[in-house]
Design an enzyme around this catalytic site. Structure first.
Site: not given
Length: 438
Positions: A132, A253-254
């Site tokens: 994101e 972010k991930q």
């Protein structure tokens, strides 16, 4: 995880989505597409509830939020339908509800894909991937990214499953599902073409690029930011406070590309890419994983689950560390105050899923149950009780053996594959013990 433990709960959650299909169809139509576009954050009636702005606590100002462009939520819905079917063999659900969910979602993603006349390949533009931090390009005002690899590859997976569902349900009640949904042969032919002509971006030595242009972004010293700020999970807020943006950097972010390895086995992913005409040799997998493993800030509790998964076969110590970090998310409130708003159900389910589908190597595919155990050194014995096609199976794995005990029942025997050994069948009241060291 639910499909192997509480299949009735899994079915109920999928029915939640089915009851909101009309709202998803309206959402797709609103952007000029057929099929169903599920919302990133769903209201009770299926409408999109994702806010358009988020509050940056570091600056005291509002920032734009383009999270609603994460179209891949629909891919997750369809994936869950298929996993439920594979775990239960519930063909009636596929005929009455699940098949419609898969086909309408497939229809939407097929419409998102547009053929590039220059290359002859299909592309999906203007979306956000699971990471994101990236919602656009630093030099472009238009929102979204082009050819997010996760979205493109999983679209191919979805269309292949949709075509398989059409064959599986063909004329069972005199009327085919495509006929009922108004999907003609031309549309199905286009789906089949996309499954062989989708574009996937690459860089360096066969590393899958997160999206078009990712390789052109600048590097960012994450360790320097950790020393300066401590927790950099929300690096997007930190950079915004500095007048900067994560859109400029090779950070995340991930997990994003690595999500492909969470949902698909390496063999499945390699086969999908080969069907698109891309050669992805075995040695390219660790290169791809290594490239992204060190570029995540872990701003989501789900990120540690995926990283633990990817490292399970290459770095079991690191995998177990990420596993315990994911377990601690709510116990220690590692997100800095979010737990009091509600526990992270996805991450908690993810840790159970990690122990079973990853460390035990459980897969449900090709109408069979597969095991490929690889326990971390810190786990000497792992036991679980799963439900598979009417059977309750006690599963126990050590570093050297796998034991299966089926509770007495009248369900038909099921096929079991363990590691590279020949397939076996197990029925109610039977047990199987297999050496993993041979």
């Amino acid at each position: 995880m639910l499909a192997l433990h509480l299949p009735e709960a899994s079915r109920a959650l999928l029915l939640y989505r089915w009851r909101r299909l009309d709202a998803a169809r309206r959402a797709a139509a609103a952007i000029g597409c057929r099929g169903a576009m599920f919302p990133w954050q769903s209201g009770s009636d299926g409408r999109e509830e994702t806010p358009r702005e988020l509050f940056n606590t570091r600056t005291g100002r509002w920032m734009r939020d383009r999270s609603a462009r994460q179209r891949h939520v629909g891919l997750a819905v369809a994936y869950s339908v298929w996993q439920y079917h594979q775990a239960t063999g519930d063909l009636d659900f596929l005929r009455t509800h699940g098949g419609e969910l898969i086909l309408e979602t497939a229809r939407f993603f097929a419409d998102l894909a547009r053929r590039n006349p220059r290359t002859g390949r299909y592309e999906i533009t203007g979306v956000m991937g699971p990471d994101e931090f990236h919602d656009g390009y630093p030099d472009r005002e238009a929102p979204g990214l082009d050819n997010n690899a996760y979205t493109n590859v999983m679209t191919v997976w979805l269309l292949r499953q949709a075509l398989a569902v059409v064959d599986l349900l063909a004329c069972r009640d005199g009327t085919s599902l495509p006929d009922r949904l108004g999907i003609d042969d031309g549309e199905l032919a286009r789906w089949a073409e996309i499954t062989t002509r989708m574009y996937v971006p690459w860089h360096d030595d066969r590393i899958i690029s997160q999206f078009d242009g990712y390789a052109d972004l600048a590097e960012l010293d994450l360790d320097a930011y950790r020393r300066r700020y401590g927790n950099i999970g929300r690096l997007d807020l930190i950079l915004a406070a500095e007048g900067d943006s994560p859109n400029r950097y090779r950070i995340g972010k991930q997990a994003d590309v690595l999500m492909l390895l969470y949902l698909l086995s390496a063999e499945e992913l390699r086969e999908l890419l080969a069907g698109l005409g891309y050669h992805w040799p075995p040695e390219a997998l660790p290169r791809t994983a290594g490239f992204y493993l060190h570029r995540a800030s872990h701003g989501s509790t789900l990120s540690r689950v995926v990283h633990a998964w990817v490292q399970a076969r290459t770095n079991r110590t690191a995998s177990f560390g990420n596993f315990t970090d994911a377990l601690a998310a709510d116990i220690r409130d590692t997100q800095g105050g979010t737990t009091r708003e509600g526990i992270h159900l996805g991450a908690m389910a993810g840790t159970l899923d990690l122990a079973e589908r990853c460390y035990l190597g459980i897969e449900t595919r090709q109408d069979a149950l597969w095991f490929n155990p690889r326990l971390p050194h810190e786990i000497t014995r792992l036991h679980t009780l799963i439900t598979y096609r009417g059977h309750q199976l006690h599963v126990t794995a050590t570093g050297s053996a796998l034991a299966l005990i089926a509770s007495p029942c009248n369900a038909a025997p099921v096929t079991v594959h363990v590691a590279r050994q020949p397939p076996q069948t197990i029925g109610g009241g039977q047990q199987v013990s297999i050496s993993l060291t041979g």
